[in-house]
Design an enzyme around this catalytic site. Sequence first.
Site, short mmCIF file in Angstrom:
data_model
loop_
_atom_site.label_atom_id
_atom_site.label_comp_id
_atom_site.label_asym_id
_atom_site.label_seq_id
_atom_site.Cartn_x
_atom_site.Cartn_y
_atom_site.Cartn_z
N CYS A 2 -0.08 -4.23 1.66
CA CYS A 2 1.06 -3.81 0.85
C CYS A 2 1.70 -5.09 0.33
O CYS A 2 2.29 -5.85 1.10
CB CYS A 2 2.07 -3.02 1.68
SG CYS A 2 3.58 -2.59 0.76
N GLU A 104 -0.27 -0.40 -5.55
CA GLU A 104 -1.59 -0.90 -5.19
C GLU A 104 -2.42 -0.98 -6.48
O GLU A 104 -2.15 -0.26 -7.44
CB GLU A 104 -2.29 -0.01 -4.16
CG GLU A 104 -1.67 -0.01 -2.78
CD GLU A 104 -1.78 -1.35 -2.06
OE1 GLU A 104 -2.39 -2.29 -2.63
OE2 GLU A 104 -1.25 -1.46 -0.94
#
Length: 226
Positions: A2, A104
């Site tokens: 992340c 992402e």
Amino acid sequence: MCGRFTLTADIADVMNTFSVDSKNYEYTPRYNIAPSQTISVITNYNGHRALEAYRWGLVPRWAKDIKIGFKMINARAETLKTKPAFRNLLSRNRVVIPADGFYEWKKMGDEKQPYRFQLKGQRIYGFAGLYDEWTDPNGDKLRSCTIITTQPNELVQNVHDRMPVILDNSSVNEWLDPDITKSEQVLRLLQPYPADSMVSYPVSRAVGNVRNTDASLIEEINLNSK
């Protein structure tokens, strides 16, 4: 991993969502939060929940240089008990990192397309995090944190092979409970969030540049129009 996320909600909504009692810094909505920046974290000291500001990228108390934090923005749930930087933090150094979306990147040919992931209903949620306190050569103290990641659910795996650990309300209470000091009790919370409770959509590649911070970054784009 992340590597970018958002927290765009009003401060009152953040505090109400997590039953926060106080905050100790000037909060502003953010659309492109990046490693090494100061981020919001929720702590629980003696039953008092506070919204505080920590550096994203954990610098262990034994570190010789702050630069190690760039390598520790994330911690894998599967190896927390074996990594020297994290194994001693599970018992008492737990925090929740509020967010309302994370980014992402999906490889598409020679390029990468960013996607934003949210909970359905655009709800605020919390990442599971760990923190430590480091003292620099001048004696100044720095509190920094890492976001724990786990295996992706069915939605995220179409884009990336890891996802941040998202805690539901009951899990937030357990994660922040100072009376829970056995790692086994909290490790079970570090699971992929249910895919059917999440949504995702493509966003502008401008989010890849940390200098871009405006609200347009979270707007959905039409990939077919390219």
